[in-house]
Design a protein around this motif. Sequence first.
Motif, PDB file in Angstrom:
ATOM      1  N   THR A   1       0.857  -1.186   0.000  1.00 26.36           N
ATOM      2  CA  THR A   1       0.000   0.000   0.000  1.00 26.36           C
ATOM      3  C   THR A   1       0.889   1.231   0.000  1.00 26.36           C
ATOM      4  O   THR A   1       1.597   1.486   0.966  1.00 26.36           O
ATOM      5  CB  THR A   1      -0.919   0.016   1.244  1.00 26.36           C
ATOM      6  N   VAL A   2       0.855   1.940  -1.095  1.00 22.57           N
ATOM      7  CA  VAL A   2       1.699   3.123  -1.220  1.00 22.57           C
ATOM      8  C   VAL A   2       0.879   4.348  -0.843  1.00 22.57           C
ATOM      9  O   VAL A   2      -0.209   4.565  -1.384  1.00 22.57           O
ATOM     10  CB  VAL A   2       2.226   3.254  -2.664  1.00 22.57           C
ATOM     11  N   VAL A   3       1.366   5.093   0.143  1.00 25.81           N
ATOM     12  CA  VAL A   3       0.693   6.338   0.506  1.00 25.81           C
ATOM     13  C   VAL A   3       1.660   7.481   0.212  1.00 25.81           C
ATOM     14  O   VAL A   3       2.834   7.412   0.583  1.00 25.81           O
ATOM     15  CB  VAL A   3       0.292   6.347   1.999  1.00 25.81           C
ATOM     16  N   GLY A   4       1.166   8.480  -0.461  1.00 24.39           N
ATOM     17  CA  GLY A   4       2.037   9.606  -0.816  1.00 24.39           C
ATOM     18  C   GLY A   4       1.366  10.940  -0.549  1.00 24.39           C
ATOM     19  O   GLY A   4       0.141  11.039  -0.531  1.00 24.39           O
ATOM     20  N   ALA A   5       2.191  11.963  -0.290  1.00 25.99           N
ATOM     21  CA  ALA A   5       1.688  13.322  -0.126  1.00 25.99           C
ATOM     22  C   ALA A   5       2.264  14.128  -1.270  1.00 25.99           C
ATOM     23  O   ALA A   5       3.423  13.948  -1.628  1.00 25.99           O
ATOM     24  CB  ALA A   5       2.153  13.902   1.200  1.00 25.99           C
ATOM     25  N   THR A   6       1.463  14.999  -1.845  1.00 26.51           N
ATOM     26  CA  THR A   6       1.967  15.735  -3.003  1.00 26.51           C
ATOM     27  C   THR A   6       1.530  17.185  -3.009  1.00 26.51           C
ATOM     28  O   THR A   6       0.451  17.523  -2.527  1.00 26.51           O
ATOM     29  CB  THR A   6       1.499  15.058  -4.311  1.00 26.51           C
ATOM     30  N   SER A   7       2.404  18.030  -3.544  1.00 33.47           N
ATOM     31  CA  SER A   7       1.983  19.402  -3.796  1.00 33.47           C
ATOM     32  C   SER A   7       1.627  19.492  -5.278  1.00 33.47           C
ATOM     33  O   SER A   7       1.441  20.558  -5.826  1.00 33.47           O
ATOM     34  CB  SER A   7       3.110  20.370  -3.441  1.00 33.47           C
ATOM     35  N   GLY A   8       1.553  18.355  -5.931  1.00 38.24           N
ATOM     36  CA  GLY A   8       1.106  18.315  -7.320  1.00 38.24           C
ATOM     37  C   GLY A   8       1.872  17.337  -8.192  1.00 38.24           C
ATOM     38  O   GLY A   8       1.305  16.429  -8.776  1.00 38.24           O
ATOM     39  N   ASP A   9       3.184  17.508  -8.249  1.00 37.33           N
ATOM     40  CA  ASP A   9       3.960  16.726  -9.210  1.00 37.33           C
ATOM     41  C   ASP A   9       4.274  15.300  -8.775  1.00 37.33           C
ATOM     42  O   ASP A   9       4.256  14.375  -9.577  1.00 37.33           O
ATOM     43  CB  ASP A   9       5.263  17.449  -9.546  1.00 37.33           C
TER      44      ASP A   9
ATOM     45  N   GLY B   1      -7.503  22.288  -3.517  1.00 32.06           N
ATOM     46  CA  GLY B   1      -7.510  23.648  -4.046  1.00 32.06           C
ATOM     47  C   GLY B   1      -6.133  24.283  -4.157  1.00 32.06           C
ATOM     48  O   GLY B   1      -6.005  25.452  -4.510  1.00 32.06           O
ATOM     49  N   ARG B   2      -5.066  23.532  -3.838  1.00 32.44           N
ATOM     50  CA  ARG B   2      -3.729  24.132  -3.853  1.00 32.44           C
ATOM     51  C   ARG B   2      -2.787  23.495  -4.871  1.00 32.44           C
ATOM     52  O   ARG B   2      -1.580  23.679  -4.802  1.00 32.44           O
ATOM     53  CB  ARG B   2      -3.100  24.036  -2.464  1.00 32.44           C
ATOM     54  N   VAL B   3      -3.341  22.693  -5.771  1.00 34.68           N
ATOM     55  CA  VAL B   3      -2.502  22.195  -6.866  1.00 34.68           C
ATOM     56  C   VAL B   3      -3.053  22.797  -8.160  1.00 34.68           C
ATOM     57  O   VAL B   3      -4.201  23.225  -8.199  1.00 34.68           O
ATOM     58  CB  VAL B   3      -2.490  20.642  -6.939  1.00 34.68           C
ATOM     59  N   SER B   4      -2.230  22.846  -9.198  1.00 34.74           N
ATOM     60  CA  SER B   4      -2.697  23.494 -10.422  1.00 34.74           C
ATOM     61  C   SER B   4      -3.765  22.619 -11.089  1.00 34.74           C
ATOM     62  O   SER B   4      -3.803  21.409 -10.892  1.00 34.74           O
ATOM     63  CB  SER B   4      -1.518  23.771 -11.367  1.00 34.74           C
ATOM     64  N   PRO B   5      -4.684  23.246 -11.856  1.00 36.22           N
ATOM     65  CA  PRO B   5      -5.777  22.495 -12.476  1.00 36.22           C
ATOM     66  C   PRO B   5      -5.282  21.309 -13.313  1.00 36.22           C
ATOM     67  O   PRO B   5      -5.856  20.219 -13.267  1.00 36.22           O
ATOM     68  CB  PRO B   5      -6.473  23.532 -13.359  1.00 36.22           C
ATOM     69  N   ILE B   6      -4.194  21.514 -14.053  1.00 37.85           N
ATOM     70  CA  ILE B   6      -3.666  20.424 -14.882  1.00 37.85           C
ATOM     71  C   ILE B   6      -3.176  19.280 -13.994  1.00 37.85           C
ATOM     72  O   ILE B   6      -3.422  18.108 -14.258  1.00 37.85           O
ATOM     73  CB  ILE B   6      -2.522  20.944 -15.793  1.00 37.85           C
ATOM     74  N   GLN B   7      -2.485  19.639 -12.907  1.00 40.05           N
ATOM     75  CA  GLN B   7      -1.981  18.594 -12.004  1.00 40.05           C
ATOM     76  C   GLN B   7      -3.138  17.788 -11.435  1.00 40.05           C
ATOM     77  O   GLN B   7      -3.089  16.561 -11.360  1.00 40.05           O
ATOM     78  CB  GLN B   7      -1.202  19.227 -10.849  1.00 40.05           C
ATOM     79  N   GLU B   8      -4.194  18.491 -11.011  1.00 40.44           N
ATOM     80  CA  GLU B   8      -5.334  17.788 -10.431  1.00 40.44           C
ATOM     81  C   GLU B   8      -5.973  16.867 -11.469  1.00 40.44           C
ATOM     82  O   GLU B   8      -6.293  15.712 -11.181  1.00 40.44           O
ATOM     83  CB  GLU B   8      -6.355  18.795  -9.896  1.00 40.44           C
ATOM     84  N   LEU B   9      -6.102  17.349 -12.687  1.00 42.12           N
ATOM     85  CA  LEU B   9      -6.692  16.524 -13.742  1.00 42.12           C
ATOM     86  C   LEU B   9      -5.812  15.309 -14.044  1.00 42.12           C
ATOM     87  O   LEU B   9      -6.310  14.204 -14.226  1.00 42.12           O
ATOM     88  CB  LEU B   9      -6.885  17.355 -15.018  1.00 42.12           C
ATOM     89  N   GLN B  10      -4.492  15.529 -14.088  1.00 46.40           N
ATOM     90  CA  GLN B  10      -3.594  14.402 -14.375  1.00 46.40           C
ATOM     91  C   GLN B  10      -3.780  13.289 -13.352  1.00 46.40           C
ATOM     92  O   GLN B  10      -3.765  12.117 -13.679  1.00 46.40           O
ATOM     93  CB  GLN B  10      -2.138  14.870 -14.331  1.00 46.40           C
ATOM     94  N   MET B  11      -3.933  13.685 -12.075  1.00 45.76           N
ATOM     95  CA  MET B  11      -4.050  12.674 -11.021  1.00 45.76           C
ATOM     96  C   MET B  11      -5.406  11.993 -11.025  1.00 45.76           C
ATOM     97  O   MET B  11      -5.509  10.791 -10.900  1.00 45.76           O
ATOM     98  CB  MET B  11      -3.827  13.328  -9.648  1.00 45.76           C
TER      99      MET B  11
ATOM    100  N   SER C   1       0.267  26.939 -16.166  1.00 44.83           N
ATOM    101  CA  SER C   1      -0.191  27.895 -17.174  1.00 44.83           C
ATOM    102  C   SER C   1      -0.486  29.262 -16.561  1.00 44.83           C
ATOM    103  O   SER C   1      -0.269  30.283 -17.212  1.00 44.83           O
ATOM    104  CB  SER C   1      -1.427  27.349 -17.880  1.00 44.83           C
ATOM    105  N   GLY C   2      -0.959  29.295 -15.323  1.00 43.78           N
ATOM    106  CA  GLY C   2      -1.309  30.570 -14.684  1.00 43.78           C
ATOM    107  C   GLY C   2      -0.134  31.529 -14.668  1.00 43.78           C
ATOM    108  O   GLY C   2      -0.236  32.671 -15.142  1.00 43.78           O
TER     109      GLY C   2
ATOM    110  N   GLU D   1     -13.697  11.767 -16.656  1.00 42.17           N
ATOM    111  CA  GLU D   1     -14.262  11.622 -15.315  1.00 42.17           C
ATOM    112  C   GLU D   1     -13.167  11.771 -14.266  1.00 42.17           C
ATOM    113  O   GLU D   1     -12.075  11.224 -14.420  1.00 42.17           O
ATOM    114  CB  GLU D   1     -14.902  10.232 -15.184  1.00 42.17           C
ATOM    115  N   MET D   2     -13.451  12.518 -13.175  1.00 43.41           N
ATOM    116  CA  MET D   2     -12.469  12.700 -12.108  1.00 43.41           C
ATOM    117  C   MET D   2     -12.790  11.773 -10.946  1.00 43.41           C
ATOM    118  O   MET D   2     -13.935  11.660 -10.541  1.00 43.41           O
ATOM    119  CB  MET D   2     -12.489  14.156 -11.614  1.00 43.41           C
TER     120      MET D   2
END
Length: 547
Positions: free
Chosen positions: A161-169, A193-203, A488-489, A519-520
């Motif tokens: 079970t891999v648990v990770g914390a991320t600021s996005g990347d 709400g603190r990661v970029s929209p693209i990062q959130e979508l990628q995940m 992008s911002g 779908e997210m």
Amino acid sequence: MAQNGIAENGSHDQTHTQSQRYLSTRGDDAGLSFEEVVLKGLATDGGLYIPEQVPRASAWESWKDLSYSELAFEIFSLYISPSEIPSADLKDIINRSYSTFRSNDVTPLIHLQENQYLLELFHGPTFAFKDVALQFLGNLFEYFLVRKNKGKTGRDRHHLTVVGATSGDTGSAAIYGLRGKQDVSVFIMYPKGRVSPIQELQMTTVPDKNVHNLAITGTFDDCQDILKSILGDADANKSLNLGAVNSINWARILAQIVYYFHSYFSLVKSQADFKLGDRLRFVVPSGNFGDILAGYFAMRMGLPVEKLVIATNENDILDRFWKSGKYEKKKAEGVAAAGGFAVDGSLAQADGVKETLSPAMDILVSSNFERLLWFLAYEFAETAKMDDVWNKKQAGQEVTKWLKELKTTGAFGPVYQDVLKYAKRDFESERVDDTETIDTIQTLYRKVGYILDPHTAVGVAATLRSVERTGPEIHHISLSTAHPAKFSGAVDMALRGEEGFDFEKKVLPAEFVGLEKKEMRVTDVDNDWQKVRDLVKAQVEQELSEA
Ligand SMILES: *Cc1c(COP(=O)(O)O)cnc(C)c1O
């Protein structure tokens, strides 16, 4: 002298044929194999794993014409014994890890201007430098699990079970490294709400069943604290085999050593005035100190690095350490010095993290700095002329003391003059604010037409200051840690209205188009480590019963 002309560092006459072992920076956990440290992540005593000896690569010059994967094999072989992973298997893991990159060079070196270069680390699946390590780590996990599970079925199988914390990347790179892998569940926490929209979508748009996204009501440091609590929790460890993908995992540092050598050779091969043996500077946009720490290992292995330049944004705990010798969490504005800390030592106010245009570097404390501290304390201990066992014990004790002080008071130091002296011998540091970040993106675009992402811009701004000190003769390689389309911002803020600038046409990769229509998959969770732990346990239980 060992086979392949490779000798170990230090007073011991150990050879490469003897297996490489790992110890914890806090001294209570030693003699571990590579597999053990990769699967465990964090040491039992709360420290981070480091190799017992940093191997000296005396044959490094003969690696000049190797491909990226061949070079990775040479370097990894110094840290992983063939008795643990046979050479043919290691080669296969490496080849599979780097075949997913869009550039044949894996990490191409680009000329920016004068003697300044950019090392583009963003040609992996998620367009950020973390892919370099996480594609490899994902395949390593898989390799170890397949080996453990040979002939086993059902509940007998070893499940990770891999648990990770991320600021996005880290999150997206970890998900792309682990998606669809058998016997692995992955949970990624990110600050809602603190990661970029693209990062959130990628995940969140990855459909694989073994991938779980948790949006935490809090900051990245809160996510990191939750992770540490879970990794150190008896209950969680009893019911789950926990694995870590954060840069506390040694395999990530190891993977990153390769591109320091590779870019050095790229420079030698492309520039007549830069010869094997010449010294250069690397400039690294830093947050958790994982990327630049790999450069420190490359240097200790023998790569001729004149200085490693740390570039921080306004979250500048590292920069302040190099200036003062004191490592201190910044108190959130308006929080009184006394009473600003809660009983457990964490900041009472949500945090002292400043949100900047380079969010992957928005951290309060750099976890990998602990590894450097160990080496600084070790070097200091060596001056007492005792034996190596004593030196290592001293280093472990010193690090334990510092980290304990950090936890209880929010700071430690100033450290001994000599410790700071060793730090300054190998590193310089620069702090770059948002205004300068935007200016740098603009200036470079106007001057050479290159579009920097904001993290890379922090590094380039630091490079320009470093060049002022060294003069233009010294070659500088700035590590480019992300593709500009991921942020992008900031890029748009800097370049909107510039002649010829068109984000959709000039910056956006085809891979990002249409992500928002998918779908997210994400669950919102409170900033409460026990809630996260219980959710992870329940989810893994469900996956195991369905398997
Ligand atoms: C993670 C990250 C960094 C910081 O790297 P560290 O290893 O944490 O110092 C810098 N830039 C980008 C784009 C990142 O994703």
